[in-house]
Write an enzyme that holds these catalytic residues in place. Structure first.
Site, PDB file in Angstrom:
ATOM      1  N   CYS A   1      -4.492   0.411  10.174  1.00  0.00           N
ATOM      2  CA  CYS A   1      -4.615  -0.640   9.158  1.00  0.00           C
ATOM      3  C   CYS A   1      -4.435  -2.020   9.783  1.00  0.00           C
ATOM      4  O   CYS A   1      -3.486  -2.260  10.523  1.00  0.00           O
ATOM      5  CB  CYS A   1      -3.568  -0.433   8.065  1.00  0.00           C
ATOM      6  SG  CYS A   1      -3.618  -1.704   6.775  1.00  0.00           S
TER       7      CYS A   1
ATOM      8  N   CYS B   1       0.843  -1.196   0.000  1.00  0.00           N
ATOM      9  CA  CYS B   1       0.000   0.000   0.000  1.00  0.00           C
ATOM     10  C   CYS B   1       0.878   1.246   0.000  1.00  0.00           C
ATOM     11  O   CYS B   1       1.998   1.241   0.525  1.00  0.00           O
ATOM     12  CB  CYS B   1      -0.916   0.005   1.229  1.00  0.00           C
ATOM     13  SG  CYS B   1      -2.178   1.311   1.183  1.00  0.00           S
TER      14      CYS B   1
ATOM     15  N   CYS C   1      -2.057   4.324   6.902  1.00  0.00           N
ATOM     16  CA  CYS C   1      -3.130   4.507   7.883  1.00  0.00           C
ATOM     17  C   CYS C   1      -2.754   3.816   9.189  1.00  0.00           C
ATOM     18  O   CYS C   1      -2.418   2.621   9.205  1.00  0.00           O
ATOM     19  CB  CYS C   1      -4.443   3.940   7.347  1.00  0.00           C
ATOM     20  SG  CYS C   1      -4.947   4.681   5.774  1.00  0.00           S
TER      21      CYS C   1
END
Length: 352
Positions: free
Chosen positions: A81, A74, A78
């Site tokens: 996550c 990714c 975040c």
């Protein structure tokens, strides 16, 4: 007694004949009785055994809706996550298709592709091939994707949009500074501007648009009502921040999500504040933990009941029925949370 005396006595001769006949009849009826009893026993046991097998077959879970996280890579970071970039492995395309076919043969009706960020690998072409295969070859009623939206190009919609039912974009805040704090950002790009651009592409290329939001300490007091109503998604999935050991919590985790976690009460307050939004679909930790069938990058079902991800063996090695038994999947909770809904864009009757 001599033979001559036997023939000389008619009474004894008659008695001998009667005894012989008795023995023959007794033997015959004895065999008939035991044969009848055996047949009745078998006929009564057979349906019972059949019933047990039928019950066992009914207890085998059906992978109606499956979430396939085929990549962990990714471009966002975040903080909460729970499927982090612990490996860079992605199955070869043919093997991924073989697994998807096995799932379809076992009863799969909906596939959701996720990550990581699914559009990163091979610039979205790998994902597009899987979407096309599931819709055109496997004839699945619903094919969907969850993405952060950062790398999606209009050309992808032009090539694969017809075969995609739902595109869900993750958006946790409509304040750019909050997105920065969460880690849902890359460089100087505006996540919110990108969200609106993708919304317009979904409208243009007839793909149902959905929004996913994770409620956490940084956005729990935000009122998103106006923005959600403006974007008008078919569903707005609202999740409570969830801890998974080894992913976003614990010593071996790549994230430290403890600072993002909110209480059940604060989550409920957020939901109440947005109760006027008709497309709101709330999912607490209790509902989320064991009501999803999750396949990792090796096509192993992940059991999250103990607060971590315990993998089954791959469906490519042992088949779907054996692997799914170790998934921890709760079909009743799946149905209770509304996991099965109108998920084919052909049935949504949307105004494009």
């Amino acid at each position: 007694m001599q033979l001559s005396s036997l023939f000389a006595s008619p009474v004894l001769l008659l008695q001998l004949c009667i005894d012989s006949l008795r023995f023959m009849f007794a033997s015959f009826f004895s065999k008939l009785y035991y044969s009848t009893v055996y047949s009745e026993t078998i006929s009564s046991v057979a349906p019972a055994a059949s019933k047990v097998h039928q019950e066992k077959d009914r207890n085998v879970m059906t992978p109606t809706s499956v979430n396939y996280h085929f990549t962990r890579k990714c471009n966002y970071k975040c903080g909460f996550c729970f499927h982090t970039a612990k490996t860079s492995f992605v199955l070869p395309l043919d093997e991924a298709k073989r697994g998807l076919k096995l799932l379809k043969e076992s009863g799969m009706e909906k596939i959701n592709f996720s990550g990581g960020e699914p559009f990163l690998h091979d610039r979205g072409e790998f994902l597009g091939e899987l979407v096309q295969y599931c819709k055109q070859d496997l004839q699945l009623p619903s094919v969907s994707i969850v993405s952060n939206g950062s790398t999606i190009k209009e050309e992808w919609f032009q090539k694969y949009g017809d075969d995609l039912d739902i595109l869900a974009i993750s958006c946790d805040s409509f304040d750019e500074s909050t997105n920065q704090l969460i880690g849902r950002t890359q460089g100087g790009k505006s996540h919110i501007d990108n969200l609106h651009k993708i919304r317009s592409w979904c409208q243009q290329y007839k793909v149902a648009f959905k929004i996913n939001s994770v409620i956490n300490t940084f956005n729990m007091y935000e009122d998103m009502t106006e923005n959600i109503l403006q974007l008008n998604p078919v569903r707005w999935k609202v999740f409570q921040c969830l801890l998974i050991d080894g992913e976003n919590a614990g010593e071996k985790a790549l994230r430290e999500a403890e600072r993002f976690v909110i209480s059940e009460q604060l989550f409920q307050e957020f939901l109440e504040r947005h109760s006027s939004v008709p497309c709101l679909v709330p999912e607490s930790n209790e509902k989320m933990r064991n009501s999803y069938l999750i396949l990792d990058e090796y096509m192993r079902f992940l059991d999250c009941r103990e607060g971590r991800k315990d993998p089954s063996k791959s469906i490519l090695d042992v088949g779907v029925k054996k692997a799914i038994c170790f998934s921890g999947f709760d079909e009743n909770m799946f149905l209770k949370r509304g996991g099965k809904y109108v998920w084919s864009k052909a049935d949504m009757k949307l105004e494009w």
